[in-house]
Design an enzyme around this catalytic site. Structure first.
Site, PDB file in Angstrom:
ATOM      1  N   CYS A   2       0.835  -1.194   0.000  1.00  0.00           N
ATOM      2  CA  CYS A   2       0.000   0.000   0.000  1.00  0.00           C
ATOM      3  C   CYS A   2       0.875   1.250   0.000  1.00  0.00           C
ATOM      4  CB  CYS A   2      -0.867  -0.010   1.238  1.00  0.00           C
ATOM      5  SG  CYS A   2      -1.860  -1.504   1.383  1.00  0.00           S
ATOM      6  N   ARG A  27       2.323   2.207  -8.466  1.00  0.00           N
ATOM      7  CA  ARG A  27       2.482   0.909  -7.774  1.00  0.00           C
ATOM      8  C   ARG A  27       1.247   0.045  -7.889  1.00  0.00           C
ATOM      9  NH1 ARG A  27       5.579   2.200  -2.461  1.00  0.00           N
ATOM     10  NH2 ARG A  27       4.301   0.532  -1.642  1.00  0.00           N
ATOM     11  N   TRP A  74      -3.613  -1.750  -1.513  1.00  0.00           N
ATOM     12  CA  TRP A  74      -3.523  -2.952  -2.347  1.00  0.00           C
ATOM     13  C   TRP A  74      -4.029  -4.059  -1.437  1.00  0.00           C
ATOM     14  CZ3 TRP A  74      -2.018  -4.439  -7.303  1.00  0.00           C
ATOM     15  CH2 TRP A  74      -1.796  -5.802  -7.510  1.00  0.00           C
ATOM     16  N   ASN A 100       0.321  -0.635   6.033  1.00  0.00           N
ATOM     17  CA  ASN A 100       0.823  -1.418   4.909  1.00  0.00           C
ATOM     18  C   ASN A 100       1.412  -2.690   5.508  1.00  0.00           C
ATOM     19  OD1 ASN A 100       1.828  -2.301   2.487  1.00  0.00           O
ATOM     20  ND2 ASN A 100       3.642  -0.990   2.521  1.00  0.00           N
ATOM     21  N   GLY A 101       1.054  -3.860   4.965  1.00  0.00           N
ATOM     22  CA  GLY A 101       1.627  -5.107   5.471  1.00  0.00           C
ATOM     23  C   GLY A 101       0.541  -6.022   6.010  1.00  0.00           C
ATOM     24  N   GLU A 484      10.685 -22.117 -16.752  1.00  0.00           N
ATOM     25  CA  GLU A 484      10.495 -20.712 -16.371  1.00  0.00           C
ATOM     26  C   GLU A 484      11.692 -19.873 -16.804  1.00  0.00           C
ATOM     27  OE1 GLU A 484       8.052 -19.086 -15.618  1.00  0.00           O
ATOM     28  OE2 GLU A 484       8.867 -17.211 -14.845  1.00  0.00           O
ATOM     29  N   LYS A 488      11.405 -16.638 -19.340  1.00  0.00           N
ATOM     30  CA  LYS A 488      11.935 -15.310 -19.006  1.00  0.00           C
ATOM     31  C   LYS A 488      12.829 -14.802 -20.126  1.00  0.00           C
ATOM     32  CE  LYS A 488       9.659 -14.305 -16.525  1.00  0.00           C
ATOM     33  NZ  LYS A 488       8.618 -15.164 -16.312  1.00  0.00           N
ATOM     34  N   GLU A 491      10.893 -14.029 -23.484  1.00  0.00           N
ATOM     35  CA  GLU A 491       9.867 -12.970 -23.488  1.00  0.00           C
ATOM     36  C   GLU A 491      10.459 -11.575 -23.315  1.00  0.00           C
ATOM     37  OE1 GLU A 491       6.853 -12.796 -20.431  1.00  0.00           O
ATOM     38  OE2 GLU A 491       8.137 -13.800 -19.011  1.00  0.00           O
ATOM     39  N   HIS A 507      16.549 -37.505 -26.984  1.00  0.00           N
ATOM     40  CA  HIS A 507      15.395 -37.795 -27.862  1.00  0.00           C
ATOM     41  C   HIS A 507      15.149 -36.670 -28.853  1.00  0.00           C
ATOM     42  CE1 HIS A 507      14.523 -41.255 -25.359  1.00  0.00           C
ATOM     43  NE2 HIS A 507      14.696 -40.479 -24.303  1.00  0.00           N
ATOM     44  N   LYS A 606       0.563  -7.404 -19.617  1.00  0.00           N
ATOM     45  CA  LYS A 606       0.746  -7.961 -18.275  1.00  0.00           C
ATOM     46  C   LYS A 606      -0.363  -8.980 -17.966  1.00  0.00           C
ATOM     47  CE  LYS A 606       2.529  -8.560 -14.263  1.00  0.00           C
ATOM     48  NZ  LYS A 606       3.781  -9.348 -14.189  1.00  0.00           N
TER      49      LYS A 606
END
Ligand code: AGP
Length: 611
Positions: A2, A27, A74, A100-101, A484, A488, A491, A507, A606
């Site tokens: 936040c 943010r 958030w 925040n948290g 992954e 990364k 992309e 193979h 996104k």
């Protein structure tokens, strides 16, 4: 994560607070609010939605006051709506809190305060803070805040104002929720992030963990929670606004890669108890122990990075829970006649909670009677309104299109889900589960160690930036790590990359290898280490450049690899959390060398809300 701002001085705080909150908009948030103190006492306004809605409310019903707090939320506990927006008040309406948290022990505090007659209006953990301060207020608000801090558990940054003490702002920090004091001329500012301060002052004092600050228009007093004075000189910030939004990092993606230790810590917060038992009951809704004991199969679905996190979950669940676990790409699940029924638990993983394919797959699963557990980073998103229970990742807003910290948060959620399910179904001796949970609580530190290798990885990346194709190899629970890493790289650098199960090399893919095709292999401890080592030797024999994510003291790897990115030893079941960070940094530095738009790669969004 936040946004928090505070002001005290000679000017009207409202325009300053709104302007400061606007500097934190990048943010991401879902609601906003403000509270001020004036001759009428404590007054405030707050609403779900963007800052513009709050400004409109203030236009219709103006506020003024030379001391005030502002907040952009958030959501972590409680849906995004007007009531859950901050600030939160006590019963008397004289204390306002922004936060925040995570307050890990908010449920027990809330019950105790309700028994004392406090009335709660929101679903948030934050509201217990204002009522707790009220319960401790014997005439000295600063003292009441100190007593409150002594009872709060968790990582938080918080701000308090009280109409009973209108000349002071009070802030406190415990854990990774930043707070900075901005020193002005006969006025003071406080914010959770530097961009909110830059237009008013560059003289700043960082509040560190376990510290509290009392701010008046003429200065600040920094102490420990217990009151021990702390001396700290102001530092001059030289960043410009763009640099400040990235906390000095060159790109949001790099900032978010380095946020991973605190994201893992936040995602674990309050979910492993003092005995190292994982308890997710309070947040899984109708997905209770009885239901979890009744399922006979698990199916995991998602897209892209979320799918890879789910694959790590597959290995964890197979190993710890012993149920059949199927993986289905959400876009395939939709059209592939998925075999799910009321005895199936479907895990739908989505950072945004809005990915079209994942949403449709979730609907199909529900339609066939399966129990749906959402693993999501955005409170109140579409997936969380469909599922029977949500295991929230606490990654905070992720600005970079390439998922990094949210992947790590998703894998952390997979670890928690597997430990919770294994405990409920009794498939693993409690002592072994506690060992894994304890090792899990040490992962933030392990990731920190890996991130310190960024310069070495940057040097390695420079040698790879001309490659046309890269092969990533992994086995077992690090096969998704290889997938992954490949995602990364492709992309954000536009270099072709493939993640492969190392055993599949002979193979087909081995035909690709020559001195122009680097191979990145994850060769860390575990029952498949010898196997992948021989696959790497096969690649070496084809003159491929070999880069290994491995342990620094592994002599066998040192004999084969051209480059080693060292990672600490952790339980092999937990290794994906540690082993992915080098691959994220490798992709980042290669893309940066190539001058690619790291945060906004071409052709990508996104969140993919269309098929
Ligand atoms: C990963 O870096 C990409 N941003 C993409 O693959 C992403 O993971 C995928 O679109 C799923 O998004 P979600 O987690 O919001 O559902």
């Amino acid at each position: 994560m936040c946004g928090i701002v505070g002001y005290i001085g000679q000017r009207d705080s409202v325009p300053i607070i709104l302007d400061s909150l606007a500097r934190l908009e990048y943010r991401g948030y879902d609601s906003a609010g403000i509270a001020v103190i004036n001759e009428q006492g404590l007054r405030g306004s707050k609403s779900v939605g963007k800052l513009a809605r709050l400004v409109s409310l203030l236009h219709d019903d103006p506020l003024h006051g030379s001391i005030g707090l502002g907040h952009t939320r958030w959501a972590t506990h409680g849906r995004p709506n007007d009531v859950n927006a901050h600030p939160h008040l006590d019963c008397s309406g004289s204390i306002a809190v922004v936060h925040n948290g995570i307050i890990e022990n908010y449920a027990e505090l809330r019950e105790r305060l309700k028994a004392q007659g406090h009335r709660f209006v929101s679903e948030t953990d934050t509201e217990v803070i204002s009522h707790l301060i009220e319960s401790h207020d014997k005439g000295d608000v600063v003292e009441a805040v100190r007593r409150t801090l002594a009872e709060l558990r968790g990582a938080f940054g918080l701000g308090v104002i009280s109409s009973k003490d209108p000349s002071r702002l009070i802030f406190a920090r415990n854990g990774a929720s930043p707070l900075i004091v901005g020193v002005g001329e006969n006025e003071m500012f406080v914010a959770s992030d530097i961009p909110a301060l830059l237009q008013y002052t560059r003289e700043t004092v960082v509040i560190q963990e376990g510290e509290m600050v009392v701010v008046g228009s003429d200065g600040y007093k920094l102490t420990s929670f217990e009151g021990a004075p702390i001396e700290r000189k102001a530092l001059r910030i030289t960043w410009n606004a763009a640099q400040a939004e990235k906390s000095g990092y060159k790109h949001f993606m790099l900032k978010e890669i380095f946020e991973q230790p605190s994201v893992v810590k936040e995602t674990l917060a309050g979910r492993i108890d003092e005995d190292y038992d994982v308890r997710l009951e309070p947040e899984l809704g109708s997905i209770d122990d009885e239901l979890l004991r009744s399922i006979s199969k698990i199916c995991i679905t998602g897209c892209g990075t979320a799918y890879h996190a789910g694959m790590v979950g597959m290995y964890l669940l197979r190993s710890l829970v012993g149920l059949p676990v199927e993986m289905e790409l959400a876009s395939e699940f939709r059209y592939g006649d998925p075999v799910v029924d009321p005895a199936t638990l479907v895990l739908a993983i989505s950072q945004s909670g809005e990915t079209a394919d994942t949403i449709e797959a979730a609907k199909i699963a529900k339609g066939r009677g399966a129990t749906l557990l959402g693993v999501c980073n955005v409170v109140g998103s579409h997936l969380t309104r469909l599922d029977d229970g949500t295991l929230y990742t606490r990654g905070g807003p992720e600005i970079g299109v390439a998922a990094t910290k949210t992947y790590t948060a998703q894998v952390t959620a997979m670890i928690l889900a597997a430990l919770h399910l294994a405990r409920v179904r009794g498939t693993v001796p409690p002592q072994r589960l506690r060992e894994i949970a304890r090792a899990t609580s040490l992962l933030p530190a392990a990731v920190d160690v890996v991130l310190n290798e960024s310069d070495r990885i940057k040097r390695i990346a420079r040698t790879m930036s001309e490659a046309q194709s890269v092969l990533f190899l992994g086995r077992y629970i690090n096969y998704p790590t290889a997938l992954e890493g490949a995602l990364k790289l492709k992309e954000i650098s536009y270099i072709h990359a493939e993640g492969y199960a190392a055993g599949e090399m002979k193979h087909g893919p081995i035909a690709l290898l020559d001195r122009r095709t680097p191979v990145v292999a994850v060769v860390t401890s575990g029952h498949v280490r010898e196997k992948i080592l021989s696959n790497v030797a096969e690649a070496k024999a084809r003159e491929a450049p070999i880069i290994c994510v491995a342990h620094a003291d592994d002599a066998d790897v040192a004999d084969i690899a051209d480059e080693i990115i060292p990672v600490p030893r952790v339980d092999p079941l937990l290794a994906p959390i540690v082993n992915v960070a080098p691959l994220q940094l490798l992709a980042y530095h290669i893309a940066d060398f190539k001058g690619c738009d790291v945060d906004q790669p071409r052709n990508l969004a996104k969140t993919v809300t269309v098929e």
